[in-house]
Design an enzyme around this catalytic site. Structure first.
Site, PDB file in Angstrom:
ATOM      1  N   HIS A   1       0.836  -1.207   0.000  1.00  0.00           N
ATOM      2  CA  HIS A   1       0.000   0.000   0.000  1.00  0.00           C
ATOM      3  C   HIS A   1       0.869   1.255   0.000  1.00  0.00           C
ATOM      4  CE1 HIS A   1       0.409  -0.530   4.456  1.00  0.00           C
ATOM      5  NE2 HIS A   1       0.363   0.789   4.476  1.00  0.00           N
TER       6      HIS A   1
ATOM      7  N   ASP B   1       0.202  -7.448   0.387  1.00  0.00           N
ATOM      8  CA  ASP B   1       0.657  -6.121   0.811  1.00  0.00           C
ATOM      9  C   ASP B   1       2.181  -6.073   0.839  1.00  0.00           C
ATOM     10  OD1 ASP B   1       0.661  -3.512   1.546  1.00  0.00           O
ATOM     11  OD2 ASP B   1      -0.367  -3.780   3.471  1.00  0.00           O
TER      12      ASP B   1
ATOM     13  N   GLY C   1       2.994   5.444   9.755  1.00  0.00           N
ATOM     14  CA  GLY C   1       4.405   5.555   9.401  1.00  0.00           C
ATOM     15  C   GLY C   1       5.187   4.288   9.663  1.00  0.00           C
TER      16      GLY C   1
ATOM     17  N   SER D   1       4.184   1.411   8.610  1.00  0.00           N
ATOM     18  CA  SER D   1       3.896   0.516   7.488  1.00  0.00           C
ATOM     19  C   SER D   1       5.160   0.090   6.754  1.00  0.00           C
ATOM     20  CB  SER D   1       2.985   1.206   6.472  1.00  0.00           C
ATOM     21  OG  SER D   1       1.647   1.083   6.829  1.00  0.00           O
TER      22      SER D   1
ATOM     23  N   SER E   1       1.557  -4.307   7.722  1.00  0.00           N
ATOM     24  CA  SER E   1       0.470  -3.914   6.835  1.00  0.00           C
ATOM     25  C   SER E   1      -0.417  -2.871   7.493  1.00  0.00           C
ATOM     26  CB  SER E   1      -0.364  -5.143   6.441  1.00  0.00           C
ATOM     27  OG  SER E   1      -1.476  -4.770   5.644  1.00  0.00           O
TER      28      SER E   1
END
Length: 337
Positions: A183, A211, A291, A293, A308
């Site tokens: 993403h 992801d 942040g 991720s 994710s």
């Protein structure tokens, strides 16, 4: 060669000296055992003492597991029965703000609804879960299930900040890449440092469904096979693997640093509140925030996953979901180092 700024260092998977419980050494043997058990297999997990527990549905399978040296536990529902219940949820309850996955300890599919699931949607979800009987249970959790993107100073691109997961390379070559969340990869074609130096260009990205994303390094920035523990030290990553339920794991991210918790589910489906869905995720009790991720999930020196999303925060707590790193490595033909 410049060295990585702290926000760009990776995290590892092996149990840390400060009390990580490692996965069973012979994880492949566990899979083989469960294959032998056939329709009697129900799942497996690591208990609080660090011992592997294999759940089964009949006495013959109980004896087989005990003979193998693992602890056996008799339960009501087989893995196939629980998978069938999860399939019903996928067909009839794909509601934003929900997730589900098998809990081998409870021998149920645990269905979670965040605070955005209300009214008719919540009533529908309750009806579906009730129809699954003792194979499933519903729990309502604080916060909302979101992917974790925020502005900041880790790896920057497309107006967002994410975290670097693992440095990887193609076997037999010196070509280096970084893995992060899909993403995040969907939103930018390049990543830069907080100082504005462009360091990597997008090679591939997969989200929703999966992801993960791969970026090839385009600068001579140093890219060690290590993760940042945010205590002034790093941990080398030298392998990749799959976790087990009950295992203690760690997660590193550019917003909240290093945190740890336990694996609560595998092959989990998450319906984020923005309407996107990911499947096959690792669920944990580790907190995450915007942040984080793309950051690494790990135990000892083993890479496990890429952050994710999740709910809650690192003040009040929460839960989080991770893309299994082995799937990403296989998809792109790369390895950790």
């Amino acid at each position: 060669m410049r060295s990585f700024p702290a926000a760009l260092k990776l995290v590892s998977i092996a149990a840390l000296a400060a009390g990580f419980v490692t996965a069973p050494a012979a994880q492949a043997d566990v899979s083989t055992l469960e294959t032998r058990l056939g329709s009697s297999a129900a799942g497996s997990y690591v208990d609080d003492s660090g011992r592997l527990v294999v759940t089964v549905t009949d006495q013959a399978a109980l004896a087989t597991v005990t003979a193998s040296g693992a602890r056996a536990r008799l339960v009501q529902h087989s893995a196939a029965t629980l998978d069938a219940s999860a399939a019903v949820l996928a067909r009839t309850a794909k509601i934003p703000g929900t997730s589900w996955g098998t809990d081998p300890v409870a021998n149920q599919v645990v269905v979670s609804a965040d605070t955005t699931v209300t009214g008719a949607s919540l009533a529908r979800l309750k009806a579906v879960v009730a129809g699954l009987g003792s194979t499933a249970r519903l729990e309502q959790v604080p916060g909302s299930f979101t992917t974790t993107i925020a502005g900041g100073d880790a790896i920057l691109g497309g107006g967002v900040r994410c975290s670097l997961g693992f440095n990887v390379k193609r076997p037999g070559t010196s070509t280096a890449y970084l893995l992060t969340a899909g993403h995040c990869g969907n939103l930018t074609s390049t990543w830069s440092t907080s100082g504005g130096q462009v360091i990597a260009s997008r090679t591939g990205t997969s989200f929703p469904g999966n992801d993960y994303a791969l970026f090839q390094y385009t600068s001579d920035i140093s890219r060690p096979g290590e993760v940042n523990l945010y205590n002034g030290t790093r941990r080398s990553i030298d392998s990749a693997g799959n976790p087990v339920v009950g295992q203690t794991v760690g997660r590193s991210g550019s917003t909240t640093g290093f945190h740890r918790g336990k694996v609560t589910g595998l092959n989990v489906t998450v319906n984020y509140v923005d309407g996107t869905t990911v499947t096959g995720m690792i669920a944990t009790t580790v907190c995450v925030q915007g942040g984080d991720s793309g950051g690494p999930l790990f135990a000892n020196n083993t890479a496990l996953g890429l952050t994710s999303g999740g709910s809650g925060d690192c003040t009040s707590g929460g839960r989080s979901f991770y893309q299994p790193v082995t799937e990403a490595l296989n998809a792109y033909g790369v390895t950790v180092y």
